[in-house]
Every structure is written in structure tokens, then in C-alpha cells.
Design an enzyme around this catalytic site. Structure first.
Site, PDB file in Angstrom:
ATOM      1  N   SER A  47      -2.827   3.031  -0.160  1.00  0.00           N
ATOM      2  CA  SER A  47      -2.772   4.135   0.777  1.00  0.00           C
ATOM      3  C   SER A  47      -3.411   5.419   0.252  1.00  0.00           C
ATOM      4  CB  SER A  47      -1.313   4.413   1.151  1.00  0.00           C
ATOM      5  OG  SER A  47      -0.550   4.743   0.001  1.00  0.00           O
ATOM      6  N   LYS A  68      -2.882  13.745  -2.411  1.00  0.00           N
ATOM      7  CA  LYS A  68      -2.634  12.820  -1.298  1.00  0.00           C
ATOM      8  C   LYS A  68      -1.717  13.516  -0.288  1.00  0.00           C
ATOM      9  CE  LYS A  68      -0.844   8.103  -0.684  1.00  0.00           C
ATOM     10  NZ  LYS A  68      -0.220   6.962  -1.354  1.00  0.00           N
ATOM     11  N   VAL A  74       3.246   2.238  -4.167  1.00  0.00           N
ATOM     12  CA  VAL A  74       4.479   1.451  -4.122  1.00  0.00           C
ATOM     13  C   VAL A  74       4.174  -0.046  -4.074  1.00  0.00           C
ATOM     14  CG1 VAL A  74       4.913   1.230  -1.632  1.00  0.00           C
ATOM     15  CG2 VAL A  74       6.822   1.607  -3.162  1.00  0.00           C
ATOM     16  N   GLY A  75       2.858  -0.343  -3.960  1.00  0.00           N
ATOM     17  CA  GLY A  75       2.478  -1.753  -3.901  1.00  0.00           C
ATOM     18  C   GLY A  75       1.001  -1.946  -4.237  1.00  0.00           C
ATOM     19  N   GLY A  76       0.388  -0.886  -4.753  1.00  0.00           N
ATOM     20  CA  GLY A  76      -1.033  -0.978  -5.111  1.00  0.00           C
ATOM     21  C   GLY A  76      -1.842   0.202  -4.622  1.00  0.00           C
ATOM     22  N   SER A  77      -1.166   1.198  -4.078  1.00  0.00           N
ATOM     23  CA  SER A  77      -1.862   2.276  -3.380  1.00  0.00           C
ATOM     24  C   SER A  77      -2.681   3.219  -4.240  1.00  0.00           C
ATOM     25  CB  SER A  77      -0.863   3.098  -2.578  1.00  0.00           C
ATOM     26  OG  SER A  77      -0.591   2.432  -1.395  1.00  0.00           O
TER      27      SER A  77
HETATM   28  C1  LIG Z   1       4.819 -12.798   8.225  1.00  0.00           C
HETATM   29  C2  LIG Z   1       5.982 -12.235   7.654  1.00  0.00           C
HETATM   30  C3  LIG Z   1       6.343 -10.895   8.140  1.00  0.00           C
HETATM   31  C4  LIG Z   1       6.115  -9.936   7.105  1.00  0.00           C
HETATM   32  C5  LIG Z   1       5.781  -8.595   7.663  1.00  0.00           C
HETATM   33  C6  LIG Z   1       4.941  -8.007   6.652  1.00  0.00           C
HETATM   34  C7  LIG Z   1       4.613  -6.646   6.800  1.00  0.00           C
HETATM   35  C8  LIG Z   1       4.010  -6.344   5.492  1.00  0.00           C
HETATM   36  C9  LIG Z   1       4.126  -4.974   5.145  1.00  0.00           C
HETATM   37  C10 LIG Z   1       4.107  -4.714   3.688  1.00  0.00           C
HETATM   38  C11 LIG Z   1       2.766  -4.695   3.124  1.00  0.00           C
HETATM   39  C12 LIG Z   1       2.790  -4.051   1.822  1.00  0.00           C
HETATM   40  C13 LIG Z   1       1.430  -3.641   1.452  1.00  0.00           C
HETATM   41  C14 LIG Z   1       1.509  -2.616   0.371  1.00  0.00           C
HETATM   42  C15 LIG Z   1       0.217  -1.866   0.260  1.00  0.00           C
HETATM   43  C16 LIG Z   1       0.290  -0.732  -0.651  1.00  0.00           C
HETATM   44  C17 LIG Z   1       1.183   0.324  -0.150  1.00  0.00           C
HETATM   45  C18 LIG Z   1       1.450   1.443  -1.131  1.00  0.00           C
HETATM   46  O1  LIG Z   1       1.433   1.301  -2.338  1.00  0.00           O
HETATM   47  N1  LIG Z   1       1.853   2.582  -0.551  1.00  0.00           N
HETATM   48  C19 LIG Z   1       2.190   3.747  -1.277  1.00  0.00           C
HETATM   49  C20 LIG Z   1       3.298   4.476  -0.662  1.00  0.00           C
HETATM   50  O2  LIG Z   1       3.493   5.655  -1.370  1.00  0.00           O
END
Ligand SMILES: CCCCCCCCCCCCCCCCCC(=O)NCCO
Length: 572
Positions: free
Chosen positions: A215, A140, A236-239
Site C-alpha cells: 500500500s 504515506k 502489515v503484509g508487504g506494503s
Molecule cells: C477466498 C477467500 C476469501 C479471502 C478474502 C481475502 C481478502 C484478502 C485481503 C487480504 C489481502 C492482504 C494483502 C496484504 C497486502 C499488503 C497490505 C499492507 O501491508 N498494508 C499496510 C497497511 O498499513
């Protein structure tokens, strides 16, 4: 007098905005030029990989290209396949996969040189081949690789090559693996689509209008289009888990302290409780197992990074035939998944029961609150770090919804929340997610720690070894949907918040009946449900995975369960 005052204020405001706009426009012109240069560099690297691949005869290439992971590894170990032939084969395969998916950021030119050096060393009869000798691996883009950019999709971070390999990359090189390609990510890494202004949008191999997830979407697209046999993603959240679920591949996010984070630039630096971790992605669970068994064979990582506990691979746990108690849920009480995602869990449950395990209903408590804690702690500063970076960049249009949310001042979000709650309660609730103060943030950290403790007690009291649940709420989404549907990350984000090991494995594909059930049983009762429903139409044949999660340091049990599900599904 009042008129004069008003005119002055308006003139000053206009001057301010004009200045802001012209500075931004000037910067955008500069950034677009940088993008052109970077894309030219990428085109050069594709050309290089093509020329290298053409040096290998078609017959040898086809032979190597058709091998499974274990056969390729065995061939490299026994010497029937050379490292350079393996690299050239995978250059070729990645070029083809990239044409379909736009998943490649850069080919690693040095891979050729490294392969030839290993082949040279192997000529010495005394030479003992390391366990990953000659294995081509994809990385990645954000995994630090010496001499290459980790842009994370930001134009401003191009042409700043990293000086030191990540500890994991150092280890891979030492073990004989050959990183040969970097794969695409969404701008900021905080999204589960895969698009940025530098390298463009990565497509799902089955349908250009849909995302391969994110991601680690470059990895999932490349692997599922047969351009890589084993890759490293980050989560970090499902990537790792969402891209795997979308593309029918498999991957695991270990609990974060099982790998080193030295020198790794995540999406938001300085985030203490929700940590990203690297993890393997491939088409077979056993490939991921082999990878983790090898890198955790000894305490080498701890020797490079004293913060990593010296926990080595536990073969006994992976091979154990002890029957397990597994808690399962099809709906977390926050976002009901579309019917096919629920069916996948029930099928996996049946497979595990047939294998002799005990499955009991178990739903983690208070998931809607957990999602707020997750979003607050994952953004840390209410999105300030990211919005500052984005304002100094070309913003990817597929990220607009999220960016707008980050840019609305938190006090305004809170104010609007009370009105929005009336007609869209779920969004109204989430609009309290971004932190207003350090006091709130500290309270949330305390809540996360309390929640970890509560979950530990629940699982220990009920003697639950693992959890089984959906990975996400839909099949692969259209590119534009993930940034609007960040609420769908409750199924994955919870295991980052808990710092559990969590993996995704394919179970089924969308059928005609699933589409009929979607129409008849899935209520579009708010805009998020409507978006999930609309976006799931037209996905017959798309893969659907399930998620398995275990407490920290039990990755081997997680993989064992994933492997049993895979065996139950594929018969091999
Ligand atoms: C309406 C309320 C305002 C909130 C703003 C929300 C923005 C949301 C952003 C966060 C979304 C998180 C999604 C995570 C997806 C997976 C990301 C991940 O795992 N990244 C890997 C990094 O190494």
C-alpha cells in the site's frame, strides 16, 4: 392464497431493495461531491507548491536536485544549503514526479513555514542544528500528520484532519526533518496496488498500465520518479517491501514494537497479532540506515510511548564483520515465483557467499497454512469492519475482487470451498481463511504463537541469523491484478505474522532470457499461476528485488545484509 403470499414477499423484497438502492445512490451523489471538493483542495495544494518552487532560481534548484542524500544532509548542516531552498527544490521535484505517477495526495503547505523557521534559528551562532536539519521527507497518507486527513482512500474520511502528529512525526519535526508531501495509498490499505476513489490511481513510473505496488505505492512511485529522497511507508503484509521491489527502491519494515502506534489508525483497528509498522523507503540502503540510526539514537520514542521497549540503534551489529549463516529459499511451497524472482535470490545468494557468509537452504514450514493464519488474523473479523466501511463509500473498481470476497458470507465461502477445491485447490483452501467464530480466531492466534515458537527454535538450533527469499512472485503487476492475486503475499505476510524485521533491496532487472524462461518453464497450472504468468509478460527492464528477514530487534543485521547485497550489485 399461495400466489398472494408470493406476490407480497416479492413486493416487500422489491421495496427493500429499492430503498436500499435509493439510499445508496443518494449517498453516492454526496460522496462524489466530497471527492470533487477534495480534488479541488489537492489542485490548490499543487498550485501552492508550484508557486513556492518558482521562488527558487533554477540554478540553485538544479544544484540541490542533483545531490545524493548524504550530500544534501551535509549541505544543510554546513549551511551551504538553506532549508527553504531544499523544500522548494523538493516541491518542484515532487510536482514533476506526480505528473508522471499521480503519487501525491497533498503538499504540506506548512513545510515552507517550518523551513523558514529553521533557517531563522540557524542564524544564531549558538544554535546547534538537529541531525535531520532541513531534510524534506515524504509521508504515506495514513501517517498521522496534524492538520491533514488520513483517509486511507475512503471518501468518508476526507475533511477530518487529525489533531495530533504521530509520535514518529513529532520526532521527525523535533529532529529537523520537514514533511512536505503526503503520498497515495489503496483504499483500505489492505492491497498491494495503489488506487482509491479520492485521489485516483498511482502509476508505475516506467509504465502507466502497471502499479507501483502498495500500500505504500505513492511513496515508491514518488521516490523512484525522483520526487522524494526519503519517505515513510507502512507495512502489515508487504506494503513497504512489495512497492520497493516493483520500483527498484529499498525499504525496511521493522518489527512492530520498535516504533510507537499511539494514535495510528491502521487498516483494521483492534488487530492484536499482525501489526502494521512504519519504515523508511528510499533509493539507497544507507539512507534508510541513517534514518533509523537517528530516530533510534536514544529512548525518546519510549519516553513518549511506554509500550515501546527502550531498544536503541545497535551500530556494532550493523558494522559487524562477523560472517553470518543465512537460510535461503526461492520457492515457499505455496506460490512458485516467476523465474526472474528466483534468479534474483540466487544472485543475491552468490553475492553474500562471495562476501564470506554461509548460505544454506531453508524453507519455513507449512507456508500454505501460514497464509491462512495470516489472512484470518489480518482481517480479524472476516472483513466485516472493512466491508461496512466500503458499503458506505465509493468502492474503487480496482478493489472489486477483494471486496466481493469479503462480502460473501463465511458459511457460503466454506460451502463453496468444497466444490472449488476440485478444480482450483489453492483457492478452495484459502476459502477457509476468513474466520467463522471467535473460537476459530482464538485457535488461530494460538497457532500463530506456536508457529513463532517453532521458527525461533528452528533458527536457533541451526544457528541461522537471517533469511533470504523473494519479495513476491512477479515483477510489477497491471493495476487490476493485485486484488485478484492476494495469494502472492505469502512471501511478505509470513514476516508480519512472525513480526520479523524484513526489507527489500533491488538485485536485478527482467531480461529477454527471463521472458523466455517464463514461457518455457513456468506452468500456468491454475488461474493464479496463469494470472502471474500473463501479467509478467512485457516487463523487460523492470526491477526485481529480494527480501532479507531477521528475528525481531535485529533490524541492524537485516540492513547490514541488504547493504552488502546492494554493494555487490551496484559496486557502491
Ligand atoms: C477466498 C477467500 C476469501 C479471502 C478474502 C481475502 C481478502 C484478502 C485481503 C487480504 C489481502 C492482504 C494483502 C496484504 C497486502 C499488503 C497490505 C499492507 O501491508 N498494508 C499496510 C497497511 O498499513
Amino acid at each position: 392464497m399461495i400466489l398472494l403470499l408470493l406476490t407480497t414477499v416479492l413486493a416487500l423484497a422489491a421495496a427493500y431493495f429499492y430503498r436500499f438502492w435509493s439510499v445508496r445512490e443518494k449517498r453516492q451523489v454526496e460522496l462524489r461531491k466530497i471527492v470533487e471538493r477534495k480534488r479541488a483542495e489537492r489542485a490548490e495544494s499543487v498550485k501552492f507548491a508550484k508557486q513556492s518552487a518558482e521562488k527558487l532560481d533554477v540554478e540553485t534548484r538544479n544544484k540541490i536536485a542533483s545531490l545524493e542524500y548524504s550530500e544534501l544532509k551535509e549541505g544543510l548542516q554546513s549551511g551551504t544549503i538553506s532549508c527553504i531552498d531544499a523544500v522548494r527544490t523538493y516541491y518542484f521535484k515532487a510536482i514533476q514526479a506526480n505528473e508522471k505517477t499521480n503519487s501525491v495526495c497533498m503538499f504540506v503547505k506548512e513545510a515552507e513555514q517550518w523551513a523558514m523557521e529553521w533557517d531563522e534559528k540557524a542564524k544564531d551562532p549558538e544554535f546547534k542544528k538537529p541531525p535531520m536539519f532541513g531534510l524534506p521527507m515524504s509521508l504515506k497518507e495514513c501517517v498521522p500528520l496534524q492538520g491533514y486527513d488520513q483517509t486511507r482512500g475512503f471518501v468518508q474520511d476526507t475533511f477530518h484532519p487529525t489533531e495530533t502528529d504521530a509520535v514518529l512525526v513529532q520526532q521527525l519535526k523535533k529532529l529537523g526533518a520537514i514533511p512536505y508531501v503526503q503520498t497515495n495509498v489503496p483504499q483500505s490499505l489492505l492491497s498491494y496496488n495503489c488506487s482509491n476513489p479520492v485521489f485516483g490511481t498511482t502509476n508505475h513510473p516506467m509504465d502507466k498500465s502497471r502499479t507501483s505496488g502498495g500500500s505504500s505505492g505513492g511513496e515508491s512511485a514518488l521516490i523512484s520518479a525522483d520526487g522524494s529522497i526519503l519517505g515513510i511507508g507502512g507495512d502489515v503484509g508487504g506494503s513497504i517491501r512489495i512497492p520497493c521491489a516493483y520500483t527498484g527502491t529499498t525499504g525496511i519494515k521493522p518489527s512492530h514494537l520498535r516504533f510507537s502506534h499511539r494514535g495510528v489508525c491502521g487498516s483494521v483497528p483492534g488487530r492484536p497479532l499482525i501489526n502494521s509498522n512504519d519504515g523508511p523507503m528510499s533509493t539507497r540502503v544507507e539512507t534508510n540506515v541513517d534514518f533509523l540510526r537517528t530516530v533510534w539514537a536514544d529512548t525518546w520514542i519510549t519516553e513518549q510511548d511506554p509500550y515501546v521497549p527502550p531498544v536503541t540503534w545497535n551500530e556494532e551489529a550493523y558494522k559487524s564483520d562477523k560472517k553470518l549463516k543465512i537460510g535461503y529459499y526461492t520457492d515457499d511451497g505455496w506460490f512458485t515465483p516467476t523465474p526472474v524472482c528466483q534468479r534474483a535470490v540466487m544472485e543475491a545468494k552468490q553475492i553474500l557467499e562471495d562476501a564470506g557468509h554461509t548460505l544454506i537452504p531453508f524453507r519455513p514450514p507449512r507456508v500454505p497454512e501460514v497464509l491462512i493464519m495470516f489472512l484470518r488474523a489480518v482481517c480479524v473479523d472476516a472483513g466485516k469492519f472493512l466491508s461496512n466501511k466500503l458499503m458506505n463509500d465509493i468502492i474503487d473498481p480496482l478493489l472489486y475482487t477483494q471486496v466481493v470476497l469479503w462480502m460473501v458470507p463465511v458459511r457460503v465461502q466454506r460451502f463453496l470451498a468444497s466444490f472449488i477445491r476440485v478444480f482450483f485447490p489453492r483457492l478452495g483452501n484459502l476459502m477457509n481463511a476468513m474466520t467463522l467464530s471467535t473460537v476459530e480466531l482464538r485457535n488461530t492466534y494460538a497457532d500463530i504463537e506456536a508457529y513463532r515458537s517453532e521458527m525461533a527454535a528452528l533458527m536457533i538450533d541451526q544457528k541461522i541469523d537471517a533469511l533470504l527469499c523473494p519479495v513476491t512472485v512477479t515483477p510489477a503487476l497491471p493495476h487490476v491484478a493485485p486484488s485478484k492475486l492476494f495469494a502472492g503475499t505469502s512471501y511478505t505476510g509470513i514476516f508480519n505474522l512472525l513480526d520479523y524485521a524484513a526489507g527489500s533491496v533491488n538485485v536485478t532487472h527482467v531480461t529477454k532470457q527471463d521472458e523466455l524462461d517464463l514461457e518455457s518453464d513456468y506452468e500456468a497450472s491454475d488461474p493464479w499461476y496463469a494470472l502471474a504468468k500473463n501479467s509478467s509478460r512485457g516487463t523487460i527492464g523492470f526491477p526485481i528485488g529480494v527480501q532479507v528477514a531477521t528475528p525481531p530487534y535485529r533490524e541492524e543485521t537485516c540492513l547490514r545484509i541488504m547493504r552488502e547485497i546492494e554493494f555487490g550489485v551496484t559496486g557502491k
